[in-house]
Design an enzyme around this catalytic site. Structure first.
Site, PDB file in Angstrom:
ATOM      1  N   ASN A   9       0.871  -1.175   0.000  1.00 53.40           N
ATOM      2  CA  ASN A   9       0.000   0.000   0.000  1.00 53.40           C
ATOM      3  C   ASN A   9       0.913   1.230   0.000  1.00 53.40           C
ATOM      4  O   ASN A   9       1.504   1.560   1.018  1.00 53.40           O
ATOM      5  CB  ASN A   9      -0.890  -0.033   1.255  1.00 53.40           C
ATOM      6  CG  ASN A   9      -1.695   1.252   1.420  1.00 53.40           C
ATOM      7  OD1 ASN A   9      -1.761   2.076   0.499  1.00 53.40           O
ATOM      8  ND2 ASN A   9      -2.282   1.433   2.593  1.00 53.40           N
ATOM      9  N   TRP A  10       1.008   1.854  -1.149  1.00 49.30           N
ATOM     10  CA  TRP A  10       1.921   2.999  -1.265  1.00 49.30           C
ATOM     11  C   TRP A  10       1.382   4.257  -0.608  1.00 49.30           C
ATOM     12  O   TRP A  10       2.081   5.258  -0.516  1.00 49.30           O
ATOM     13  CB  TRP A  10       2.215   3.275  -2.754  1.00 49.30           C
ATOM     14  CG  TRP A  10       3.113   2.282  -3.390  1.00 49.30           C
ATOM     15  CD1 TRP A  10       3.701   1.199  -2.794  1.00 49.30           C
ATOM     16  CD2 TRP A  10       3.564   2.263  -4.760  1.00 49.30           C
ATOM     17  NE1 TRP A  10       4.472   0.514  -3.703  1.00 49.30           N
ATOM     18  CE2 TRP A  10       4.399   1.146  -4.905  1.00 49.30           C
ATOM     19  CE3 TRP A  10       3.327   3.078  -5.861  1.00 49.30           C
ATOM     20  CZ2 TRP A  10       5.017   0.832  -6.127  1.00 49.30           C
ATOM     21  CZ3 TRP A  10       3.925   2.773  -7.079  1.00 49.30           C
ATOM     22  CH2 TRP A  10       4.768   1.655  -7.204  1.00 49.30           C
ATOM     23  N   LYS A  11       0.116   4.250  -0.218  1.00 52.27           N
ATOM     24  CA  LYS A  11      -0.527   5.449   0.368  1.00 52.27           C
ATOM     25  C   LYS A  11      -0.324   6.638  -0.577  1.00 52.27           C
ATOM     26  O   LYS A  11      -0.289   6.439  -1.791  1.00 52.27           O
ATOM     27  CB  LYS A  11       0.013   5.694   1.784  1.00 52.27           C
ATOM     28  CG  LYS A  11      -0.068   4.417   2.641  1.00 52.27           C
ATOM     29  CD  LYS A  11       0.164   4.638   4.098  1.00 52.27           C
ATOM     30  CE  LYS A  11       0.038   3.307   4.835  1.00 52.27           C
ATOM     31  NZ  LYS A  11       0.133   3.444   6.280  1.00 52.27           N
ATOM     32  N   HIS A  97      -9.388   1.538   5.185  1.00 53.07           N
ATOM     33  CA  HIS A  97      -8.090   1.736   5.835  1.00 53.07           C
ATOM     34  C   HIS A  97      -8.251   2.704   7.002  1.00 53.07           C
ATOM     35  O   HIS A  97      -9.035   3.648   6.931  1.00 53.07           O
ATOM     36  CB  HIS A  97      -7.058   2.272   4.826  1.00 53.07           C
ATOM     37  CG  HIS A  97      -5.662   2.186   5.371  1.00 53.07           C
ATOM     38  ND1 HIS A  97      -5.179   3.111   6.256  1.00 53.07           N
ATOM     39  CD2 HIS A  97      -4.685   1.268   5.182  1.00 53.07           C
ATOM     40  CE1 HIS A  97      -3.937   2.763   6.591  1.00 53.07           C
ATOM     41  NE2 HIS A  97      -3.621   1.643   5.951  1.00 53.07           N
ATOM     42  N   GLU A  99      -6.547   5.105   7.974  1.00 53.12           N
ATOM     43  CA  GLU A  99      -6.308   6.514   7.636  1.00 53.12           C
ATOM     44  C   GLU A  99      -7.559   7.131   7.002  1.00 53.12           C
ATOM     45  O   GLU A  99      -7.854   8.302   7.210  1.00 53.12           O
ATOM     46  CB  GLU A  99      -5.077   6.621   6.714  1.00 53.12           C
ATOM     47  CG  GLU A  99      -3.806   6.352   7.513  1.00 53.12           C
ATOM     48  CD  GLU A  99      -2.689   5.671   6.760  1.00 53.12           C
ATOM     49  OE1 GLU A  99      -2.698   5.662   5.519  1.00 53.12           O
ATOM     50  OE2 GLU A  99      -1.786   5.128   7.433  1.00 53.12           O
ATOM     51  N   GLU A 169      -4.940  -4.467  10.923  1.00 51.28           N
ATOM     52  CA  GLU A 169      -3.902  -3.446  11.070  1.00 51.28           C
ATOM     53  C   GLU A 169      -4.130  -2.650  12.353  1.00 51.28           C
ATOM     54  O   GLU A 169      -4.921  -1.690  12.363  1.00 51.28           O
ATOM     55  CB  GLU A 169      -3.939  -2.480   9.882  1.00 51.28           C
ATOM     56  CG  GLU A 169      -3.705  -3.142   8.542  1.00 51.28           C
ATOM     57  CD  GLU A 169      -3.169  -2.154   7.508  1.00 51.28           C
ATOM     58  OE1 GLU A 169      -2.117  -2.444   6.929  1.00 51.28           O
ATOM     59  OE2 GLU A 169      -3.782  -1.093   7.310  1.00 51.28           O
ATOM     60  N   GLY A 175       3.119   2.664  10.744  1.00 50.77           N
ATOM     61  CA  GLY A 175       4.076   3.753  10.542  1.00 50.77           C
ATOM     62  C   GLY A 175       4.834   4.143  11.795  1.00 50.77           C
ATOM     63  O   GLY A 175       5.486   5.185  11.827  1.00 50.77           O
ATOM     64  N   SER A 215       3.958  -1.750  10.311  1.00 50.94           N
ATOM     65  CA  SER A 215       5.423  -1.812  10.435  1.00 50.94           C
ATOM     66  C   SER A 215       6.001  -3.174  10.031  1.00 50.94           C
ATOM     67  O   SER A 215       6.933  -3.670  10.669  1.00 50.94           O
ATOM     68  CB  SER A 215       5.858  -1.426  11.851  1.00 50.94           C
ATOM     69  OG  SER A 215       5.468  -0.096  12.132  1.00 50.94           O
TER      70      SER A 215
HETATM   71  P1  13P Z   1       3.352   0.696   7.597  1.00 50.26           P
HETATM   72  O1  13P Z   1       3.831  -0.614   7.012  1.00 50.26           O
HETATM   73  O2  13P Z   1       4.050   1.874   7.036  1.00 50.26           O
HETATM   74  O3  13P Z   1       3.327   0.646   9.091  1.00 50.26           O
HETATM   75  O4  13P Z   1       1.820   0.856   7.116  1.00 50.26           O
HETATM   76  C1  13P Z   1       0.933  -0.181   7.288  1.00 50.26           C
HETATM   77  C2  13P Z   1      -0.309   0.110   6.557  1.00 50.26           C
HETATM   78  O5  13P Z   1      -1.062   0.998   6.937  1.00 50.26           O
HETATM   79  C3  13P Z   1      -0.594  -0.642   5.337  1.00 50.26           C
HETATM   80  O6  13P Z   1      -1.884  -0.421   4.880  1.00 50.26           O
END
Ligand code: 13P
Length: 251
Positions: A9-11, A97, A99, A169, A175, A215
Site C-alpha cells: 500500500n503505497w498510500k 483503511h 487513515e 492493522e 508507521g 510496520s
Molecule cells: P506501515 O507498514 O508503514 O506501518 O503501514 C501499514 C499500513 O497501513 C498498510 O496499509
C-alpha cells in the site's frame, strides 16, 4: 491451502514517474520464491502507468487501488468509481483503511456499501480493521475489531466472502516502527477467523486470507508468516523501496 498474499500500500506516495522507476528496480531483481500472490496498490494517478509497466514486464503482480466510492458514476466531485478501477484492470481495492476512517471519517456503514459495490463491479476488497492504542490498553480490542468486521460485512453472501481479504492493522503499529508481537497479531487473526466461521461457516472461514499490517519489514516478516492464521501482509512504508518489498515477498 491459502496462498500467501502480500500487498504493498503505497498510500499518498510516488508520482507515476517515480512508480515507473520503482518498477524498473523491482523487475530487475524480481523473484517470488514462496509463490505468493503479490499486489501493488499505488495512488490513483499511477494506476495506469503501473499496469502498463507490469504488463510490459510480463510480471505476475496484481494491481490494487487504495479506495473507491460506492456509486458507479454521477455528481461526486473528486471521487473515483469502481467502474473506472475495473477499466484500468485493477483486481483489488483496499477499503476501510484506518487513515480513511480517521482523516476522512469513513464509517463501517460506508465501508460496507463500498464492499458490496466492489463485488457488484468485479473488484476484490481488502478490508482493513484494527484498534487504536487506547482501545488496546483498555483490553477491549477483540470486541472492537470483531464489531468492525461484523458491521463491514453485513449482508454479504458466502460466495462473495471467499473473495475478500481481511487486513488486521492495529493503528498503533502503523508507521510507528512498533510491530504487534506475533502472538498478539496471530491471536487477533485467529479471532477474526473464528468470527468468520460463526458468520459464514468453517469452510468459508478457512478459505479467507487474513493479512497483518503495521510496520512490516524484511526483518519481521518471516516470523509473522510462520504464524498459523496470518496469511500475508499489507505493507506500507517498506513497500516503497523495491529491495525491501522484494525481501518481504521472499521472506
Ligand atoms: P506501515 O507498514 O508503514 O506501518 O503501514 C501499514 C499500513 O497501513 C498498510 O496499509
Amino acid at each position: 491451502m491459502r496462498v500467501p498474499f502480500i500487498a504493498g500500500n503505497w498510500k499518498m506516495n510516488l508520482t507515476h514517474l517515480e512508480a515507473i522507476a520503482f518498477l524498473e528496480q523491482f523487475h530487475a531483481k524480481f523473484e517470488n520464491k514462496n509463490e505468493c500472490e503479490i499486489a501493488i496498490c499505488p495512488p490513483f494517478t499511477a494506476l495506469r502507468s503501473v499496469k502498463t509497466v507490469l504488463d510490459e514486464q510480463n510480471m505476475d503482480v496484481a494491481l490494487g487501488a487504495q479506495n473507491m466510492f460506492y456509486e458507479q458514476s454521477g455528481a461526486y466531485t473528486g471521487e473515483v468509481s469502481p467502474l473506472m478501477l475495473k477499466a484500468l484492470e485493477a483486481e483489488y481495492v483496499i477499503l476501510g483503511h484506518s487513515e480513511r476512517r480517521e482523516v476522512f471519517k469513513e464509517t463501517n456503514q460506508m465501508v460496507n456499501q463500498k464492499i458490496k459495490s466492489a463485488f457488484t463491479n468485479g473488484l476484490k476488497p481488502i478490508l482493513c480493521i484494527g484498534e487504536t492504542l487506547d482501545i488496546r490498553e483498555s483490553g477491549k480490542e477483540e470486541d472492537f475489531v470483531l464489531g468492525q468486521l461484523e458491521q463491514c460485512l453485513e449482508g454479504l453472501e458466502i460466495k462473495d466472502m471467499v473473495q475478500i481479504t481481511v487486513a488486521y492493522e492495529p493503528i498503533w503499529a502503523i508507521g510507528t516502527g512498533k510491530t504487534a508481537t506475533v502472538e498478539d497479531a496471530n491471536g487477533m487473526c485467529r479471532a477474526i477467523r473464528d468470527k468468520l466461521s460463526q458468520l459464514y461457516g468453517s469452510e468459508t472461514a478457512d478459505a479467507v486470507r487474513i493479512q497483518y499490517g503495521g510496520s512490516v519489514k524484511p526483518g519481521n516478516i518471516s516470523e509473522l508468516m510462520a504464524a498459523s492464521d496470518i496469511d500475508g501482509a499489507l505493507v506500507g512504508g517498506a513497500s516503497l523501496k523495491a529491495e525491501d518489498f522484494l525481501a518481504i515477498v521472499n521472506y
